[in-house]
Design a protein around this motif. Structure first.
Motif, mmCIF file in Angstrom:
data_model
loop_
_atom_site.group_PDB
_atom_site.id
_atom_site.type_symbol
_atom_site.label_atom_id
_atom_site.label_comp_id
_atom_site.label_asym_id
_atom_site.label_seq_id
_atom_site.Cartn_x
_atom_site.Cartn_y
_atom_site.Cartn_z
ATOM 1 N N GLY A 176 -17.074 80.152 24.911
ATOM 2 C CA GLY A 176 -17.795 79.238 24.022
ATOM 3 C C GLY A 176 -19.395 79.066 24.375
ATOM 4 N N GLN A 177 -20.087 79.993 25.076
ATOM 5 C CA GLN A 177 -21.434 79.951 25.328
ATOM 6 C C GLN A 177 -22.080 81.137 24.517
ATOM 7 O OE1 GLN A 177 -20.758 80.996 29.508
ATOM 8 N NE2 GLN A 177 -21.447 79.062 30.112
ATOM 9 N N ILE A 178 -21.358 82.077 23.885
ATOM 10 C CA ILE A 178 -21.739 83.149 23.289
ATOM 11 C C ILE A 178 -23.069 83.071 22.212
ATOM 12 C CG2 ILE A 178 -19.779 83.374 21.514
ATOM 13 C CD1 ILE A 178 -21.276 86.307 24.044
ATOM 14 N N ARG A 179 -22.758 81.753 21.570
ATOM 15 C CA ARG A 179 -23.757 81.400 20.429
ATOM 16 C C ARG A 179 -24.987 81.042 21.227
ATOM 17 N NH1 ARG A 179 -21.456 77.878 15.503
ATOM 18 N NH2 ARG A 179 -23.155 78.770 14.702
ATOM 19 N N PHE A 180 -25.208 80.741 22.534
ATOM 20 C CA PHE A 180 -26.448 80.422 23.027
ATOM 21 C C PHE A 180 -27.242 81.655 23.704
ATOM 22 C CE2 PHE A 180 -23.622 76.738 25.002
ATOM 23 C CZ PHE A 180 -23.375 76.331 23.862
ATOM 24 N N GLY A 181 -26.694 82.620 23.761
ATOM 25 C CA GLY A 181 -27.158 83.857 24.554
ATOM 26 C C GLY A 181 -28.047 84.693 23.996
ATOM 27 N N ASN A 182 -29.004 84.910 24.976
ATOM 28 C CA ASN A 182 -30.164 85.827 24.406
ATOM 29 C C ASN A 182 -30.576 86.691 25.893
ATOM 30 O OD1 ASN A 182 -31.159 85.341 21.521
ATOM 31 N ND2 ASN A 182 -31.119 83.534 22.448
ATOM 32 N N ASP A 183 -30.986 87.954 25.826
ATOM 33 C CA ASP A 183 -31.758 88.359 26.827
ATOM 34 C C ASP A 183 -33.171 88.119 26.696
ATOM 35 O OD1 ASP A 183 -33.098 90.053 25.259
ATOM 36 O OD2 ASP A 183 -31.826 91.772 25.403
ATOM 37 N N PHE A 184 -34.016 88.107 27.669
ATOM 38 C CA PHE A 184 -35.521 87.444 27.529
ATOM 39 C C PHE A 184 -36.305 88.429 26.198
ATOM 40 C CE2 PHE A 184 -40.074 87.459 28.422
ATOM 41 C CZ PHE A 184 -39.954 85.976 28.830
#
Length: 225
Positions: A176-184
């Motif tokens: 459910g969180q995968i659309r939020f994710g980024n490395d820096f």
């Protein structure tokens, strides 16, 4: 209260930059902005008892407006809790397209303006496609928030959220969180692109950065941000 360009609002009391004043006439220019403020004025135009600067909505997640009512009652599971809404939110997010996000943002911004708010701080963390793949334009979803603000005229402080991990232990993001994710590094690029897009809005629009929390961002990224 709504006014049109060229109108004057007379207030028995008004809160100005240096405090309360009496018998204040506020003239609205052709562009819809305040053209002049006169103290100790004679009554003229639309009259009100008290006039305040429009407030700012300091914390918005615009997309959540469209899921209002979906999680305000107990579900069928015996272990249902306050956090059950989070699972509903994740399922809801999987259905949203960029067009949906723009339409929802414009709708809730319109509601804010109707309620008297002049500006909003938009904490924006829905960055990618369902499944987590970036859009061709890495800042596509930020652009949609800005397009909504351009249409509605609300003042915007855009706050892209850096969200890297699924928990304090550094676990991977859940489905459910995968659309939020980024490395820096990717988040930095997203922020740069969003900053360019912001230039299409009025000069009072600004962009910031919002590391989600120590649960979702490590200490090194927080230092860089």
């Amino acid at each position: 209260m709504s006014t049109v360009s060229g109108a004057t609002v007379f207030a028995e009391k008004a809160l100005l930059a240096d405090g309360w004043a009496e018998n204040v006439a506020v003239s609205i220019g052709p562009d819809g902005r305040i053209a002049s403020v006169e103290r100790d004025a004679q009554p003229i135009g639309e009259r009100v008892g008290i006039l305040l600067p429009a407030p700012v909505n300091l914390h918005s997640h615009a997309f959540q407006r469209a899921m209002a009512g979906m999680s305000e009652r107990r579900g069928s599971e015996s272990r249902d809790s306050f956090w059950t809404w989070r699972q509903i939110m994740f399922r809801f997010l999987d259905a949203l397209t960029p067009e949906d996000v723009e339409a929802i943002a414009a709708f809730v911004q319109m509601e804010m303006l109707e309620a008297g708010y002049a500006a909003v701080g938009e904490f924006h963390y829905l960055h990618h496609q369902p499944g987590g793949a970036p859009y061709a334009n890495l800042a596509e979803m930020s652009d949609r928030i800005m397009a909504a603000a351009s249409d509605t005229g609300i003042g915007l402080t855009h706050l892209p959220v850096h969200y890297q991990f699924g928990g304090c232990d550094g676990r991977p993001l859940a489905a459910g969180q995968i659309r939020f994710g980024n490395d820096f590094d990717r988040f930095q690029k997203l922020h740069e692109l969003a900053s360019e897009a912001l230039k299409s809005l009025p000069d009072d629009a600004v962009i910031g950065v919002a590391p989600h929390s120590l649960r979702a961002v490590d200490a090194d990224s927080l230092k860089k941000a």
